[in-house]
Each structure stands twice: as C-alpha cells, then as structure tokens.
Design a protein around this motif. Structure first.
Motif, PDB file in Angstrom:
ATOM      1  N   ALA A   1     -16.368   4.344   7.525  1.00 26.02           N
ATOM      2  CA  ALA A   1     -17.636   4.062   6.704  1.00 26.02           C
ATOM      3  C   ALA A   1     -17.900   5.671   6.210  1.00 26.02           C
ATOM      4  CB  ALA A   1     -18.888   3.839   7.596  1.00 26.02           C
TER       5      ALA A   1
ATOM      6  N   ILE B   1     -16.944  -1.553   3.403  1.00 23.34           N
ATOM      7  CA  ILE B   1     -18.319  -1.480   4.347  1.00 23.34           C
ATOM      8  C   ILE B   1     -18.809  -2.830   4.707  1.00 23.34           C
ATOM      9  CG2 ILE B   1     -20.595  -0.736   4.258  1.00 23.34           C
ATOM     10  CD1 ILE B   1     -19.396   1.673   2.541  1.00 23.34           C
TER      11      ILE B   1
ATOM     12  N   TYR C   1     -12.614   3.667  14.242  1.00 16.95           N
ATOM     13  CA  TYR C   1     -12.263   3.111  13.137  1.00 16.95           C
ATOM     14  C   TYR C   1     -13.273   2.915  11.938  1.00 16.95           C
ATOM     15  CZ  TYR C   1     -10.615   0.596   8.928  1.00 16.95           C
ATOM     16  OH  TYR C   1     -10.401   0.088   7.382  1.00 16.95           O
TER      17      TYR C   1
ATOM     18  N   VAL D   1     -14.912  -1.895  -4.175  1.00 16.19           N
ATOM     19  CA  VAL D   1     -13.998  -1.537  -3.269  1.00 16.19           C
ATOM     20  C   VAL D   1     -15.040  -1.029  -1.933  1.00 16.19           C
ATOM     21  CG1 VAL D   1     -12.430   0.236  -2.330  1.00 16.19           C
ATOM     22  CG2 VAL D   1     -11.998  -1.001  -4.515  1.00 16.19           C
ATOM     23  N   PRO D   2     -15.776  -0.154  -1.996  1.00 22.49           N
ATOM     24  CA  PRO D   2     -16.582   0.314  -0.807  1.00 22.49           C
ATOM     25  C   PRO D   2     -17.186  -0.960  -0.295  1.00 22.49           C
ATOM     26  CG  PRO D   2     -16.871   2.035  -2.726  1.00 22.49           C
ATOM     27  CD  PRO D   2     -15.994   0.905  -3.272  1.00 22.49           C
TER      28      PRO D   2
ATOM     29  N   ASN E   1      -6.395   7.398  -2.296  1.00 23.66           N
ATOM     30  CA  ASN E   1      -5.807   7.928  -1.028  1.00 23.66           C
ATOM     31  C   ASN E   1      -6.971   7.044  -0.028  1.00 23.66           C
ATOM     32  OD1 ASN E   1      -3.808  10.148  -1.221  1.00 23.66           O
ATOM     33  ND2 ASN E   1      -5.267  10.612  -3.120  1.00 23.66           N
TER      34      ASN E   1
ATOM     35  N   LEU F   1      -7.148  -0.076   9.098  1.00 17.58           N
ATOM     36  CA  LEU F   1      -7.652  -1.284   9.793  1.00 17.58           C
ATOM     37  C   LEU F   1      -6.483  -2.034  10.385  1.00 17.58           C
ATOM     38  CD1 LEU F   1      -9.654  -3.370   9.938  1.00 17.58           C
ATOM     39  CD2 LEU F   1      -8.839  -4.380   7.719  1.00 17.58           C
ATOM     40  N   LEU F   2      -5.511  -2.084   9.671  1.00 19.95           N
ATOM     41  CA  LEU F   2      -4.254  -2.685  10.532  1.00 19.95           C
ATOM     42  C   LEU F   2      -3.682  -1.886  11.641  1.00 19.95           C
ATOM     43  CD1 LEU F   2      -2.379  -3.687   7.273  1.00 19.95           C
ATOM     44  CD2 LEU F   2      -3.624  -5.064   8.648  1.00 19.95           C
TER      45      LEU F   2
ATOM     46  N   LEU G   1     -16.917  -4.206   7.652  1.00 24.77           N
ATOM     47  CA  LEU G   1     -17.476  -3.835   8.757  1.00 24.77           C
ATOM     48  C   LEU G   1     -18.733  -4.287   9.341  1.00 24.77           C
ATOM     49  CD1 LEU G   1     -16.119  -0.128   8.089  1.00 24.77           C
ATOM     50  CD2 LEU G   1     -14.862  -1.698   9.431  1.00 24.77           C
TER      51      LEU G   1
ATOM     52  N   VAL H   1      -8.532   4.383  -0.352  1.00 26.16           N
ATOM     53  CA  VAL H   1      -8.317   2.774  -0.216  1.00 26.16           C
ATOM     54  C   VAL H   1      -6.877   2.735   0.834  1.00 26.16           C
ATOM     55  CG1 VAL H   1      -7.210   0.823  -1.570  1.00 26.16           C
ATOM     56  CG2 VAL H   1      -9.295   2.255  -2.426  1.00 26.16           C
ATOM     57  N   PRO H   2      -5.894   3.316   0.556  1.00 25.93           N
ATOM     58  CA  PRO H   2      -4.638   3.125   1.553  1.00 25.93           C
ATOM     59  C   PRO H   2      -5.190   3.391   2.896  1.00 25.93           C
ATOM     60  CG  PRO H   2      -3.772   4.140  -0.376  1.00 25.93           C
ATOM     61  CD  PRO H   2      -5.328   4.263  -0.651  1.00 25.93           C
TER      62      PRO H   2
ATOM     63  N   PHE I   1      -4.860  -6.955  -1.043  1.00 27.91           N
ATOM     64  CA  PHE I   1      -5.231  -6.694   0.117  1.00 27.91           C
ATOM     65  C   PHE I   1      -6.403  -7.144   0.903  1.00 27.91           C
ATOM     66  CE2 PHE I   1      -7.620  -4.233   3.336  1.00 27.91           C
ATOM     67  CZ  PHE I   1      -6.538  -4.167   4.381  1.00 27.91           C
TER      68      PHE I   1
ATOM     69  N   LEU J   1       0.804  -1.220   0.042  1.00 29.96           N
ATOM     70  CA  LEU J   1       0.113  -0.029  -0.018  1.00 29.96           C
ATOM     71  C   LEU J   1       0.936   1.217  -0.360  1.00 29.96           C
ATOM     72  CD1 LEU J   1      -2.823  -1.132   2.616  1.00 29.96           C
ATOM     73  CD2 LEU J   1      -3.160  -0.727   0.242  1.00 29.96           C
TER      74      LEU J   1
ATOM     75  N   PHE K   1      -8.183   3.121   4.366  1.00 34.10           N
ATOM     76  CA  PHE K   1      -8.966   1.895   4.695  1.00 34.10           C
ATOM     77  C   PHE K   1      -8.184   0.795   5.243  1.00 34.10           C
ATOM     78  CE2 PHE K   1     -11.191  -1.984   4.265  1.00 34.10           C
ATOM     79  CZ  PHE K   1     -12.308  -1.879   5.204  1.00 34.10           C
ATOM     80  N   GLY K   2      -7.218   0.299   4.342  1.00 34.30           N
ATOM     81  CA  GLY K   2      -6.399  -0.910   4.455  1.00 34.30           C
ATOM     82  C   GLY K   2      -5.398  -0.649   5.572  1.00 34.30           C
ATOM     83  N   ILE K   3      -4.575   0.478   5.486  1.00 36.51           N
ATOM     84  CA  ILE K   3      -3.504   0.675   6.558  1.00 36.51           C
ATOM     85  C   ILE K   3      -4.245   1.117   7.941  1.00 36.51           C
ATOM     86  CG2 ILE K   3      -1.818   2.508   7.235  1.00 36.51           C
ATOM     87  CD1 ILE K   3      -0.807   2.427   4.496  1.00 36.51           C
TER      88      ILE K   3
ATOM     89  N   MET L   1       2.205   1.794  -3.646  1.00 37.30           N
ATOM     90  CA  MET L   1       1.036   2.266  -4.233  1.00 37.30           C
ATOM     91  C   MET L   1       0.993   3.751  -4.092  1.00 37.30           C
ATOM     92  SD  MET L   1      -2.797   1.126  -4.864  1.00 37.30           S
ATOM     93  CE  MET L   1      -3.769   1.717  -3.365  1.00 37.30           C
ATOM     94  N   MET L   2       0.930   4.052  -2.840  1.00 32.04           N
ATOM     95  CA  MET L   2       1.031   5.539  -2.429  1.00 32.04           C
ATOM     96  C   MET L   2       2.218   6.510  -3.190  1.00 32.04           C
ATOM     97  SD  MET L   2      -0.220   5.492   1.435  1.00 32.04           S
ATOM     98  CE  MET L   2      -0.191   7.195   1.688  1.00 32.04           C
TER      99      MET L   2
ATOM    100  N   LEU M   1     -22.948   2.235  10.801  1.00 34.40           N
ATOM    101  CA  LEU M   1     -22.941   3.570  11.537  1.00 34.40           C
ATOM    102  C   LEU M   1     -23.907   3.218  12.858  1.00 34.40           C
ATOM    103  CD1 LEU M   1     -22.647   5.985   8.725  1.00 34.40           C
ATOM    104  CD2 LEU M   1     -20.883   5.392  10.460  1.00 34.40           C
TER     105      LEU M   1
ATOM    106  N   LEU N   1     -15.468   6.000   3.097  1.00 35.61           N
ATOM    107  CA  LEU N   1     -15.846   5.426   2.016  1.00 35.61           C
ATOM    108  C   LEU N   1     -17.360   5.818   1.335  1.00 35.61           C
ATOM    109  CD1 LEU N   1     -15.251   1.880   3.116  1.00 35.61           C
ATOM    110  CD2 LEU N   1     -14.032   2.943   1.205  1.00 35.61           C
TER     111      LEU N   1
END
Lengths: 159, 159, 159
Positions: free
Chosen positions: C25, B93, C20, B88-89, C86, C95-96, B96, C88-89, A91, A28, C91-93, A31-32, B153, C28
C-alpha cells in the motif's frame, strides 16, 4: 465442481495456483529484463534522458549532446510499455482466474500460451522480425487474457 | 468483527471478493480496450511507430511518411497511460482492501464509483469533453483508491 | 516447514501478509503521488498536453502556447513511468512471495529495503541528486524483487 470457485484452503497446495505463480513470475521477470536492455542501449548508444546521467562524459556542451533519443532505445522502451499494457492485465485477470477454480490442464494451456506469446513478442519487437510476427504474438496474448476474463466474470459475477 | 481481516476460508464464496473480482476484471478489460482503439487510430490515420509496421504501404520513402505521430493516436495513448497509472493502484490496493474484511455495501460503493469514474474518464478523454469532466472523473477514482488504502493500512498495518 | 507454502487459512492473521499489505500500500500510494506532482508542475509551469486543459487561459493562439512540454513535467513523468516499471513487479512478485511462506524477518527485510529504495529513488529523480544516487536506488529495488522471484520459483515451480 465446475462453476464454483475453489476453496482457498485447498489453494496453495493447488497445482493451478502454483502454475499461476510460476508463469506470472516468469512474465514479470521478462518485463523487468526490458529495463536492463534499455540501460544497455542507453550506455552503448550514449543516449540519455537526464542531464545528471551524462555528467561522467564531461561538463556543459560536451555532455549535452548525449541528451538525445536513439531509435534502438526508443524501440526497447515501446516494447517495455507494451509489456506493461499487456502483462499487467494478465497478472490481475490471471490471479482472479486462478482463484475461480479452472481445470489444471485448461489453466496451464492459458498460462503457457500467454508466456510463449509474450516472449515471442519481445523477440519480434527487438530483432525486429517482419510483421505480422509482432502483431500476431500480441493478439494471441490478448485473446488468452480475454478468455480468462470471461471465465472470471462467468464464475464470480457480482455487480 | 471490525478491525480484523476476514478469514480467507470464507473468502471465495464471499460476496465482497466476488464483487472485487467482477469490478477488477471490468476495469482491466476497459484498459485493454485502449490498445484496440490505439490500433484503430494508427491504421485509419496511417501513423505508425515502427518501420516494419509500414512495410505493406511500399518501400523506402513512400512508407517512411507513415512513421509519424498523430494527435488522435497520441490522445488515446495518453488515456491508456493514465489508465495504467490509476487502474493498477486500484487493482492492487483493491485486492488488499477486499481481503481486509470491509462491509459488502461499503465495498460495492467503492468498486462501483471507481469503475464508473474510470469509464467516464475514458469518454471525457476520447470525445473529448470540456474540462473539468476529465479532471473530476480522475479525482473521483483517485479519492476512492486513497479511501481503500486508508482502510487497508488501518486494518493491516505492520511496519 | 521450509519449502512449503503456508496454508492460506493462517494467512490473513499472518504477520507476513500484513507486512506485505502495508508495504505494498505504501509504495502504491507513493506511485500515485507522482500524478499529483505532475499536475502541480503542469499548472505552475503552464505546460499541458490537451487543448481542453488550456481553455481557461483564453481561446485560440493565446491558449495554444501552453500546449508544450516542460523539463520539470517530463522529469516527473519519467519518474512515474519508472515507478510503474518497478513497483508493479514488486506488487505482483511480492504477493506471490508473501504466499510462499517466507520467514517474517526475511520478508520484512525485503519489503523494507524495497520501499526505502523506491522512496530514495523518487527524491534522487526529482531533486535531482547526482548519480549514482538514482541508479543505485533503482538497482537495490530491482535486486530485492529478483530475490523474491527466486524464492517464489523455488517454492512454487510448476511448469
């Protein structure tokens, strides 16, 4: 036990999940990085997409000439979009795969090959290297993701 | 208990999470398929974006004519980008949502309708089917994702 | 304990994870809103990408003139793609990061700044505001994501 998903209580101290977190963060971030390279080429090649971005070069016609496409900028943008198309599935499918209880060495094999292939893909795209460098590195990452998806569906299938 | 998130200890043997993993893998694989279809049209229509991709067709001007856009290639690429914008959304979502403790039948309803709508969307885009086929299948997937986001939410809100 | 990941058993009642889920949410949904804005401009500007979308405007040449690009439509599409690149990263990063056991106030700081920066970015892109509004809001979201990635790698690194 193979064929069963790992208990999530064991997950976060789990080496598989830590490996996933590590390699997912790396790809990721890679990618950024494409955003920064795009910005670098836009500024050095003076090739912008928005009128407000060229305002510092003067007004009217003198600024308008910088609203243009540039082959280097477009190349980086294609590489960035290709990352989105391939790193996003890695991912998502990789997260489900890491939760599906794979062996550590097999999981590391998947994550390392994918990360290596995508880093090679970026060099192949930006230098550019002659084909089939880019094509092969793309295929390798693709096959790794399919392999993880197969494992996820074998373990979790619930239609 | 409704309004509370499920304990994660129960999660991975949880049928909701397995259903999520299954449908998320399916729609991500469907999105990845767009890359192969793009490659197929690029090769059969001889329409490439990078000079290094046309090197096998000869040198100089004879290869340059294959650096072009093609309506079929562009159509697949629009479908692929639309997948990124919508799948992706759903992935994010939906993850979650699956963690927010929905009932199994309600969750399956969301996942199945979304997957069906996006598969229909791809056929509607690529054949192409007359409108409003593509528009309707897009709206259905969109509404399903909004419905899951509302549930997330409602359950998790912490601003 | 700092430097250790939180036990997942505590996760879902965990305020960090709820925060988070909430902010993920929100961003997204914000990204999904770009699809509606694109559709709005396509219809009001009568600028479409697919022949089947213009069929209701008549047949042949009279409909063909609506197959065109429009500066407003293209602007929204660039904003949408920038969101993908922007959010998507994030969301992924993110989450971790949420799974890596950060303090609640530090986590909220990251999530709130990112969400605020991306909402500002959208206004800066669509109005448009003079630079460096858009550039700065982009940088802020970028730096927040890098900061979370650093935390993830520090906590989970397993190569």
């Amino acid at each position: 036990r193979s064929g069963e998903m790992a208990k999530l209580t064991q997950l976060i101290d789990n080496e598989v999940f830590r490996a996933y977190a590590t390699y997912a963060a790396i790809v990721l971030l890679k990618m950024m990085l494409m955003s920064l390279i795009t910005a670098y080429f836009r500024v050095t090649r003076k090739a912008f997409a928005n009128p407000e971005d060229t305002a510092s070069f003067g007004k009217g016609e003198s600024a308008k000439k910088y609203l243009r496409t540039d082959t280097d900028v477009e190349r980086v943008r294609r590489g960035h979009l290709n990352d989105l198309e391939n790193i996003v599935p890695f991912f998502g499918i990789g997260l489900l795969y890491a939760l599906s209880g794979p062996g550590l060495s097999m999981a590391l094999l998947h994550f390392r090959i994918f990360a290596g292939a995508r880093i090679l893909h970026t060099f192949a795209y930006l230098i550019p290297l002659p084909q089939p460098s880019r094509g092969l590195s793309w295929v390798i990452g693709y096959v790794v993701t399919i392999s993880m998806a197969y494992q996820v569906l074998k373990t979790a299938l619930y239609l």
